[in-house]
Design a protein around this motif. Structure first.
Motif, PDB file in Angstrom:
ATOM      1  N   ILE A   1       0.836  -1.207   0.000  1.00 14.82           N
ATOM      2  CA  ILE A   1       0.000   0.000   0.000  1.00 14.82           C
ATOM      3  C   ILE A   1       0.871   1.257   0.000  1.00 14.82           C
TER       4      ILE A   1
ATOM      5  N   GLY B   1      11.224   2.922   4.793  1.00 11.90           N
ATOM      6  CA  GLY B   1      10.865   1.510   4.936  1.00 11.90           C
ATOM      7  C   GLY B   1      12.081   0.648   4.692  1.00 11.90           C
TER       8      GLY B   1
ATOM      9  N   VAL C   1      11.542  -4.846  11.785  1.00 14.97           N
ATOM     10  CA  VAL C   1      10.166  -5.199  11.432  1.00 14.97           C
ATOM     11  C   VAL C   1      10.146  -6.171  10.245  1.00 14.97           C
ATOM     12  N   PHE C   2       8.993  -6.804  10.036  1.00 12.39           N
ATOM     13  CA  PHE C   2       8.797  -7.722   8.909  1.00 12.39           C
ATOM     14  C   PHE C   2       7.607  -7.216   8.083  1.00 12.39           C
ATOM     15  N   ALA C   3       7.239  -7.981   7.040  1.00 13.03           N
ATOM     16  CA  ALA C   3       6.138  -7.515   6.183  1.00 13.03           C
ATOM     17  C   ALA C   3       5.362  -8.683   5.597  1.00 13.03           C
TER      18      ALA C   3
ATOM     19  N   PHE D   1       2.730  -3.730  11.430  1.00 16.52           N
ATOM     20  CA  PHE D   1       3.511  -2.978  12.427  1.00 16.52           C
ATOM     21  C   PHE D   1       3.031  -1.529  12.566  1.00 16.52           C
TER      22      PHE D   1
ATOM     23  N   VAL E   1       4.119   2.410  15.175  1.00 17.96           N
ATOM     24  CA  VAL E   1       4.503   3.752  14.719  1.00 17.96           C
ATOM     25  C   VAL E   1       3.551   4.813  15.269  1.00 17.96           C
TER      26      VAL E   1
ATOM     27  N   VAL F   1       2.329 -20.673   5.744  1.00 19.99           N
ATOM     28  CA  VAL F   1       1.985 -21.166   4.407  1.00 19.99           C
ATOM     29  C   VAL F   1       2.865 -22.379   4.141  1.00 19.99           C
TER      30      VAL F   1
ATOM     31  N   VAL G   1       1.955 -13.054   8.552  1.00 21.84           N
ATOM     32  CA  VAL G   1       0.935 -12.391   9.375  1.00 21.84           C
ATOM     33  C   VAL G   1      -0.103 -11.735   8.478  1.00 21.84           C
ATOM     34  N   LEU G   2      -1.348 -11.767   8.921  1.00 19.39           N
ATOM     35  CA  LEU G   2      -2.411 -11.035   8.231  1.00 19.39           C
ATOM     36  C   LEU G   2      -3.001 -10.018   9.194  1.00 19.39           C
TER      37      LEU G   2
ATOM     38  N   LEU H   1      -6.568  -9.197   1.616  1.00 18.44           N
ATOM     39  CA  LEU H   1      -7.031  -8.971   0.237  1.00 18.44           C
ATOM     40  C   LEU H   1      -6.345  -7.791  -0.438  1.00 18.44           C
ATOM     41  N   SER H   2      -5.324  -7.245   0.210  1.00 18.80           N
ATOM     42  CA  SER H   2      -4.836  -5.956  -0.279  1.00 18.80           C
ATOM     43  C   SER H   2      -3.590  -6.021  -1.140  1.00 18.80           C
ATOM     44  N   ALA H   3      -3.084  -7.224  -1.419  1.00 12.80           N
ATOM     45  CA  ALA H   3      -1.971  -7.269  -2.368  1.00 12.80           C
ATOM     46  C   ALA H   3      -2.527  -6.898  -3.741  1.00 12.80           C
TER      47      ALA H   3
HETATM   48  C1  LIG Z   1       0.576 -15.548   3.363  1.00 14.18           C
HETATM   49  C2  LIG Z   1      -0.232 -14.413   2.835  1.00 14.18           C
HETATM   50  C3  LIG Z   1      -1.016 -14.621   1.713  1.00 14.18           C
HETATM   51  C4  LIG Z   1      -1.763 -13.569   1.200  1.00 14.18           C
HETATM   52  N1  LIG Z   1      -2.474 -13.770   0.066  1.00 14.18           N
HETATM   53  C5  LIG Z   1      -3.062 -12.722  -0.547  1.00 14.18           C
HETATM   54  C6  LIG Z   1      -3.649 -12.888  -1.815  1.00 14.18           C
HETATM   55  O1  LIG Z   1      -3.646 -13.990  -2.365  1.00 14.18           O
HETATM   56  N2  LIG Z   1      -4.196 -11.801  -2.420  1.00 14.18           N
HETATM   57  C7  LIG Z   1      -4.189 -10.575  -1.828  1.00 14.18           C
HETATM   58  O2  LIG Z   1      -4.690  -9.625  -2.426  1.00 14.18           O
HETATM   59  N3  LIG Z   1      -3.635 -10.383  -0.612  1.00 14.18           N
HETATM   60  C8  LIG Z   1      -3.067 -11.426   0.029  1.00 14.18           C
HETATM   61  N4  LIG Z   1      -2.465 -11.261   1.236  1.00 14.18           N
HETATM   62  C9  LIG Z   1      -2.567  -9.957   1.910  1.00 14.18           C
HETATM   63  C10 LIG Z   1      -1.578  -8.943   1.411  1.00 14.18           C
HETATM   64  O3  LIG Z   1      -0.283  -9.472   1.302  1.00 14.18           O
HETATM   65  C11 LIG Z   1      -1.624  -7.784   2.396  1.00 14.18           C
HETATM   66  O4  LIG Z   1      -2.979  -7.331   2.477  1.00 14.18           O
HETATM   67  C12 LIG Z   1      -0.724  -6.657   1.948  1.00 14.18           C
HETATM   68  O5  LIG Z   1       0.621  -7.057   2.007  1.00 14.18           O
HETATM   69  C13 LIG Z   1      -0.955  -5.456   2.847  1.00 14.18           C
HETATM   70  O6  LIG Z   1      -0.129  -4.413   2.404  1.00 14.18           O
HETATM   71  P1  LIG Z   1       0.471  -3.371   3.439  1.00 14.18           P
HETATM   72  O7  LIG Z   1       1.194  -2.368   2.645  1.00 14.18           O
HETATM   73  O8  LIG Z   1      -0.605  -2.950   4.386  1.00 14.18           O
HETATM   74  O9  LIG Z   1       1.468  -4.234   4.335  1.00 14.18           O
HETATM   75  P2  LIG Z   1       2.873  -4.845   3.928  1.00 14.18           P
HETATM   76  O10 LIG Z   1       2.822  -5.325   2.533  1.00 14.18           O
HETATM   77  O11 LIG Z   1       3.243  -5.792   5.005  1.00 14.18           O
HETATM   78  O12 LIG Z   1       3.843  -3.591   3.976  1.00 14.18           O
HETATM   79  C14 LIG Z   1       4.109  -2.903   5.171  1.00 14.18           C
HETATM   80  C15 LIG Z   1       5.480  -2.289   5.037  1.00 14.18           C
HETATM   81  O13 LIG Z   1       5.732  -1.474   6.169  1.00 14.18           O
HETATM   82  C16 LIG Z   1       7.067  -1.657   6.560  1.00 14.18           C
HETATM   83  N5  LIG Z   1       7.185  -1.267   7.961  1.00 14.18           N
HETATM   84  C17 LIG Z   1       6.720  -1.895   9.055  1.00 14.18           C
HETATM   85  N6  LIG Z   1       7.018  -1.188  10.160  1.00 14.18           N
HETATM   86  C18 LIG Z   1       7.677  -0.089   9.745  1.00 14.18           C
HETATM   87  C19 LIG Z   1       8.254   1.014  10.412  1.00 14.18           C
HETATM   88  N7  LIG Z   1       8.224   1.129  11.737  1.00 14.18           N
HETATM   89  N8  LIG Z   1       8.877   1.968   9.684  1.00 14.18           N
HETATM   90  C20 LIG Z   1       8.927   1.872   8.328  1.00 14.18           C
HETATM   91  N9  LIG Z   1       8.407   0.836   7.649  1.00 14.18           N
HETATM   92  C21 LIG Z   1       7.785  -0.126   8.352  1.00 14.18           C
HETATM   93  C22 LIG Z   1       7.362  -3.117   6.283  1.00 14.18           C
HETATM   94  O14 LIG Z   1       8.750  -3.321   6.147  1.00 14.18           O
HETATM   95  C23 LIG Z   1       6.598  -3.317   4.967  1.00 14.18           C
HETATM   96  O15 LIG Z   1       7.426  -3.062   3.860  1.00 14.18           O
HETATM   97  C24 LIG Z   1      -1.737 -12.295   1.819  1.00 14.18           C
HETATM   98  C25 LIG Z   1      -0.955 -12.101   2.956  1.00 14.18           C
HETATM   99  C26 LIG Z   1      -0.211 -13.148   3.462  1.00 14.18           C
HETATM  100  C27 LIG Z   1       0.626 -12.910   4.668  1.00 14.18           C
END
Ligand SMILES: Cc1cc2nc3c(=O)[nH]c(=O)nc-3n(C[C@H](O)[C@H](O)[C@H](O)COP(=O)(O)OP(=O)(O)OC[C@H]3O[C@@H](n4cnc5c(N)ncnc54)[C@H](O)[C@@H]3O)c2cc1C
Length: 404
Positions: free
Chosen positions: A12, A31, A44-46, A210, A214, A228, A331-332, A359-361
């Motif tokens: 996102i 990040g 942190v992880f993602a 995470f 913040v 998985v 993590v979800l 669902l947010s990938a």
């Molecule tokens: C196993 C699995 C399968 C999935 N399958 C699907 C699917 O099939 N289809 C789908 O649409 N979605 C799927 N999802 C969900 C999708 O991956 C998430 O909804 C999506 O990654 C959310 O995006 P995000 O940006 O919120 O979080 P993330 O992608 O986790 O990104 C968050 C970012 O913030 C960074 N961060 C964390 N803390 C800090 C900090 N303190 N300072 C700076 N940076 C920080 C992390 O390093 C990371 O880069 C799945 C998730 C998982 C775990």
């Protein structure tokens, strides 16, 4: 001093940073890079450290379907502008037992298909499923196949593509995580683990699981710790299954799982061909602290979740030839509304885009676009007939404070 700082360069955040940097704003993204050794990583992880996420427009919730459609329509342009390929349109099959229990699900899928005029979706009965996908054992099931507009994306490549575009448009990437944030009347200051200090007029927090690490006040998220399961396939088996669509399978009465999803064989960076299965447990494992969440990524193993996934995979593809299995922790991040939060936390200063709800990938480009408009202008235009109204993405806690 930046106009906007985006905290979190995930799915996102990277999309939001791209849209923000396409304006006259001076944008920074903070990040960290993906850790190379999870076991010793203290940061942190993602949720994007992988090569496969299902992408589809069809969803029983019309709001998610609209987000998916908007995002998928942007894929080709992102690939063109970044020069990176991340979308593999192999189709997606959503199936459930052909029983009255799932009549509502089938009806809502058909309603969403008709509402959004998704011409790439077709319903399939049990016999058609067996004929079209002979490697799946799906007798007694019925479902909907979305072709062309569905398939899988590489979340790693999508983050890389969005970041590359944002940087081309002038955004600055600070590859470190933010440890502390201070919000005052004129600006926001972020302190990074690398020692960097970033000051911005506005900050968008999109730090996935995470996010609460913040924000000054934690928000209501439910984090679910899962694993998985990957099955490694040799070249011949990967070729045999190469046209397999993604599969989402609902269970009527599984003792531990609500549903599972399976992705087709994908070639990973180390050269292995991996077929992945994951699922939603009936009783999710929930961490109580951020340290517990980090520890899960470092060591996460869960033998009682492995067997149900393995058994399901082998029942679904009975003649699967696999050499080895391995698992990965993940993590979800869910919100109580089952929609991502896209809201203002401190007016004109602090905004949030987080809570992917699994669902947010696939939808991240559309969510990032709304988040960018929220951060830049305080909101977005809602076209006639659209469900993507700001109220749908509000944080209940913040709305209550606003109303008080
Ligand atoms: C196993 C699995 C399968 C999935 N399958 C699907 C699917 O099939 N289809 C789908 O649409 N979605 C799927 N999802 C969900 C999708 O991956 C998430 O909804 C999506 O990654 C959310 O995006 P995000 O940006 O919120 O979080 P993330 O992608 O986790 O990104 C968050 C970012 O913030 C960074 N961060 C964390 N803390 C800090 C900090 N303190 N300072 C700076 N940076 C920080 C992390 O390093 C990371 O880069 C799945 C998730 C998982 C775990």
């Amino acid at each position: 001093m930046y106009d906007v700082l985006v905290i979190g360069n995930g799915l996102i955040g990277s999309a939001a940073a791209k849209y923000l940097s396409g304006t006259d704003l001076k944008v920074a993204i903070a990040g960290p890079l993906e850790p190379t050794d999870w076991a010793s990583h203290s940061g942190v992880f993602a949720s994007h450290y992988d090569e496969g996420r299902i992408t589809r427009m069809l969803d029983p919730d019309p709001l998610w379907a609209e987000l998916g459609r908007r995002a998928i329509h942007a894929y080709l342009e992102i690939e063109r502008e970044s020069g990176l390929q991340f979308f593999h349109p192999g189709g997606c099959l959503k199936v459930a037992p052909d029983t009255p229990q799932f009549a509502e699900l089938h009806a809502s899928l058909e309603a969403v298909r008709d509402r959004l005029n998704l011409t790439t979706c077709e319903p399939l009965r049990s016999a058609e499923l067996q004929e079209r996908f002979p490697y799946f054992a799906l007798s007694g099931h019925t479902g909907m196949l979305e072709s062309g507009t569905a398939g899988h994306i590489s979340p790693r490549a999508l983050v890389q593509a969005q970041t590359r575009i944002a940087q081309k448009r002038g955004a600055t990437l600070v590859p470190s995580h933010v440890e502390r944030l201070e919000v005052n009347s004129e600006s926001v200051t972020a302190w990074c683990a690398s020692g960097a200090q970033i000051q911005a007029e506005r900050v968008l927090v999109s730090s996935g699981a995470f996010t609460n690490g913040v924000l000054p006040t934690p928000l209501d998220f439910e984090l679910q710790l899962r694993i998985v399961l990957f099955a490694e396939l040799d070249e011949a088996e990967a070729t045999r299954l190469q046209d397999m669509p993604d599969l989402i399978l609902e269970f009527a009465d599984h003792p531990t799982l609500r549903d599972v999803y399976v992705l087709p064989p994908i070639r990973y960076p180390d050269g292995t061909n991996l077929l992945k299965i994951g699922g939603e447990p009936l009783s999710p494992r929930v961490p109580s602290t951020q340290d517990e969440l980090k520890a899960w990524f470092r060591t996460g193993e869960c033998p009682d979740e492995v067997e149900p996934l393995k058994d399901t995979l082998l029942a679904l593809i009975p003649d699967l030839r696999t050499t080895t299995f391995h698992t990965k922790p993940c993590v979800l991040t869910y919100t109580p509304t089952n929609r991502p939060y896209l809201d203002t936390v401190v007016p004109k200063r602090l905004f949030v885009a987080a809570g992917g709800c699994g669902l947010s990938a696939k939808s991240s480009d559309a969510i990032g676009n709304l988040a960018a408009q929220l951060t830049h202008r305080g909101g977005w235009e809602v076209p006639e007939g659209s469900l993507l109204r700001p109220e749908a993405f509000r944080i209940p806690q913040v709305s209550e404070t606003r109303a008080a």
